[in-house]
Write an enzyme that holds these catalytic residues in place. Sequence first.
Site, PDB file in Angstrom:
ATOM      1  N   GLU A   1     -16.856   1.135   2.427  1.00 36.09           N
ATOM      2  CA  GLU A   1     -17.164   0.349   1.237  1.00 36.09           C
ATOM      3  C   GLU A   1     -16.907   1.239   0.013  1.00 36.09           C
ATOM      4  O   GLU A   1     -17.512   2.303  -0.121  1.00 36.09           O
ATOM      5  CB  GLU A   1     -18.639  -0.078   1.302  1.00 36.09           C
TER       6      GLU A   1
ATOM      7  N   LYS B   1     -40.445  -3.096  -4.210  1.00 37.57           N
ATOM      8  CA  LYS B   1     -40.064  -1.712  -4.517  1.00 37.57           C
ATOM      9  C   LYS B   1     -38.620  -1.697  -4.995  1.00 37.57           C
ATOM     10  O   LYS B   1     -37.685  -1.815  -4.215  1.00 37.57           O
ATOM     11  CB  LYS B   1     -40.208  -0.815  -3.293  1.00 37.57           C
ATOM     12  N   PRO B   2     -38.422  -1.555  -6.323  1.00 35.65           N
ATOM     13  CA  PRO B   2     -37.049  -1.512  -6.847  1.00 35.65           C
ATOM     14  C   PRO B   2     -36.404  -0.156  -6.574  1.00 35.65           C
ATOM     15  O   PRO B   2     -37.094   0.808  -6.237  1.00 35.65           O
ATOM     16  CB  PRO B   2     -37.249  -1.716  -8.346  1.00 35.65           C
ATOM     17  N   ALA B   3     -35.106  -0.088  -6.746  1.00 36.03           N
ATOM     18  CA  ALA B   3     -34.385   1.185  -6.569  1.00 36.03           C
ATOM     19  C   ALA B   3     -34.822   2.174  -7.645  1.00 36.03           C
ATOM     20  O   ALA B   3     -35.114   1.787  -8.783  1.00 36.03           O
ATOM     21  CB  ALA B   3     -32.886   0.936  -6.661  1.00 36.03           C
TER      22      ALA B   3
ATOM     23  N   TRP C   1     -29.970  -1.008  -6.761  1.00 43.51           N
ATOM     24  CA  TRP C   1     -29.767  -0.786  -8.198  1.00 43.51           C
ATOM     25  C   TRP C   1     -28.623  -1.593  -8.775  1.00 43.51           C
ATOM     26  O   TRP C   1     -28.473  -1.666  -9.985  1.00 43.51           O
ATOM     27  CB  TRP C   1     -29.513   0.707  -8.468  1.00 43.51           C
ATOM     28  N   ASN C   2     -27.757  -2.188  -7.941  1.00 41.62           N
ATOM     29  CA  ASN C   2     -26.534  -2.765  -8.518  1.00 41.62           C
ATOM     30  C   ASN C   2     -26.748  -4.101  -9.225  1.00 41.62           C
ATOM     31  O   ASN C   2     -26.079  -4.396 -10.206  1.00 41.62           O
ATOM     32  CB  ASN C   2     -25.415  -2.848  -7.466  1.00 41.62           C
TER      33      ASN C   2
ATOM     34  N   SER D   1     -27.953  -0.292   1.616  1.00 39.26           N
ATOM     35  CA  SER D   1     -26.899   0.211   2.491  1.00 39.26           C
ATOM     36  C   SER D   1     -27.207  -0.073   3.964  1.00 39.26           C
ATOM     37  O   SER D   1     -28.367  -0.183   4.363  1.00 39.26           O
ATOM     38  CB  SER D   1     -26.739   1.713   2.289  1.00 39.26           C
TER      39      SER D   1
ATOM     40  N   CYS E   1     -21.801  -5.627  -3.078  1.00 39.06           N
ATOM     41  CA  CYS E   1     -21.512  -5.695  -1.648  1.00 39.06           C
ATOM     42  C   CYS E   1     -20.475  -6.782  -1.385  1.00 39.06           C
ATOM     43  O   CYS E   1     -19.804  -6.776  -0.359  1.00 39.06           O
ATOM     44  CB  CYS E   1     -22.783  -5.930  -0.848  1.00 39.06           C
TER      45      CYS E   1
ATOM     46  N   ARG F   1     -34.130 -13.278  -6.314  1.00 40.71           N
ATOM     47  CA  ARG F   1     -33.672 -13.966  -5.106  1.00 40.71           C
ATOM     48  C   ARG F   1     -34.693 -13.815  -3.977  1.00 40.71           C
ATOM     49  O   ARG F   1     -34.868 -14.726  -3.167  1.00 40.71           O
ATOM     50  CB  ARG F   1     -32.326 -13.322  -4.774  1.00 40.71           C
TER      51      ARG F   1
ATOM     52  N   GLU G   1     -29.747  -7.547   3.959  1.00 39.73           N
ATOM     53  CA  GLU G   1     -28.504  -7.841   3.235  1.00 39.73           C
ATOM     54  C   GLU G   1     -27.879  -6.481   2.958  1.00 39.73           C
ATOM     55  O   GLU G   1     -28.324  -5.754   2.086  1.00 39.73           O
ATOM     56  CB  GLU G   1     -28.841  -8.621   1.962  1.00 39.73           C
ATOM     57  N   LEU G   2     -26.846  -6.129   3.739  1.00 36.95           N
ATOM     58  CA  LEU G   2     -26.364  -4.749   3.761  1.00 36.95           C
ATOM     59  C   LEU G   2     -24.953  -4.619   3.175  1.00 36.95           C
ATOM     60  O   LEU G   2     -24.517  -5.465   2.408  1.00 36.95           O
ATOM     61  CB  LEU G   2     -26.448  -4.228   5.201  1.00 36.95           C
TER      62      LEU G   2
END
Length: 494
Positions: free
Chosen positions: A398, A191-193, A167-168, A246, A301, A176, A267-268
Amino acid sequence: MQSCGMRITADQERAVVSSVRNELLVGGQWREAATGTEFSVVDPATGQLLCNVADAGPDDARAALDAADTAQPGWAAHPPRERGEILRRAYEAIVRRTEELSLLMTLEMGKPLAESRAEIAYAAEFFRWFAGEAVRIEGRYSVSPDGKGRMLVLRQPVGPCLLITPWNFPMAMGTRKIGAAVAAGCTMVAKPAEQTPLSMLALARVLEEAGLPPGVLNVITTSSPAETVGPLLEDPRLRKLSFTGSTEVGRALMAQAAHQLLKVSMELGGNAPFIVFEDADLDAAVDGAVLAKMRNIGEACTAANRFHVAAGLAGRFADRLAGRLGAMVMGRGTEEGVEVGPLIDEEARAKVAGLVDDAIARGAKAVVGGRPGDGPGYFYAPTVLEDVSVEALALREEIFGPVAPVTAFESEEDAIAAANDTSYGLVAYVFTKDLRRAFGAIEALETGMVGLNQGMVSNPAAPFGGVKLSGFGREGGREGIDEYLHTKYVAMNL
Ligand code: ADP
């Protein structure tokens, strides 16, 4: 649509939300979820409902994969130039529609409009970049060492992909992945947040209008991601998973992806150190720190998570940073002049507040901030903490919010050791004018990216990604398309 500098009206907000098709996109058809249910999307600055969107379940996900699988052979054979031209047209459409797409993103995610505009530009650039990459998928030909045979190496699309986005950065994390997959000739289920589905739905319309054939991109929005995408990960037709989110969820998805040995990109999370050496240009370091910390309200992130500053500079650095962060205007992102929006939800705010309270309980001092903001939205005041104990959780976890813990170091070795003392490895920021020191740090830092004398590394032309618990695989740059291609070698007997 009004442009920068003018006040956004409630009518404009409603118009931009209602322009989105709040359904699933499956095989070129917009339709309701099989169950007929919907879930709500909320404005984090007010806690108010924006709209409802279709709530997909496992049957919808399977239908989306059916469509992606059916479209795959034709799409792989589609001329690369035409795949690139679709991306190029979509790039132009996104740029043309910057204002409405920015407002939509600000409404569902909370970031200030100026930041949404910057994200829209960044997001569009991935399409421009991959439009070029589509026609540069190359192989090689060589003579086998014994001189008799010949070897041919070709690159082919991996096949249907599942793209899961956070979502960020609701738009850029979509382009991307989608840009690279389109360029490579892969079909997709995206599948978006659940917090921010609207930007992805708007993006799907842009791609449709740009000529993307039906079934190439399928979009499922859902409030139950695990249950909905679980069956896809076990379906042998799926060939690739690209996930941004995450570390905890990434780890679980990787275990599921092991069933079919999917090609995986992860990509975490991050825990970026920001190192300021004693010879650094303090003005530049403070500018870089504001950007690295406050971009996206700290919900990135790549956000600088902890500031390691040479002991002789630490006090001055913390004061200067506190002056800048304390002066930032907090409020609803749609209001002109606002620089700090709300956090995404109450859970996020509670986590940030908990980390600050923990640091203070362990002896840190809040130079500025240190408390939640007012209002119905999930605001937290920009905060600088100094004298932060190495035990403080804010240095280990984080933060994902506008909090800057500052600690002092004595030697170069201590700085690098502290920077690497984390299980994450996405990005590090280094400020120094000394070339030897800069390269020493660049080579010693255990991260996928380094920002040298700058507070931002994101660039569609560069390979973005991490090491350690920040994941693997690269997005953007020349490397980005590799994640969507596999290599076939042909042994030729002449
Ligand atoms: P965050 O903590 O930043 O919200 P998450 O990792 O929970 O990040 O979410 C990132 C993306 O992963 C979102 O699209 C979310 O819906 C999705 N997601 C979360 N849990 C799962 C799961 N178990 N299976 C598949 N997708 C998931």
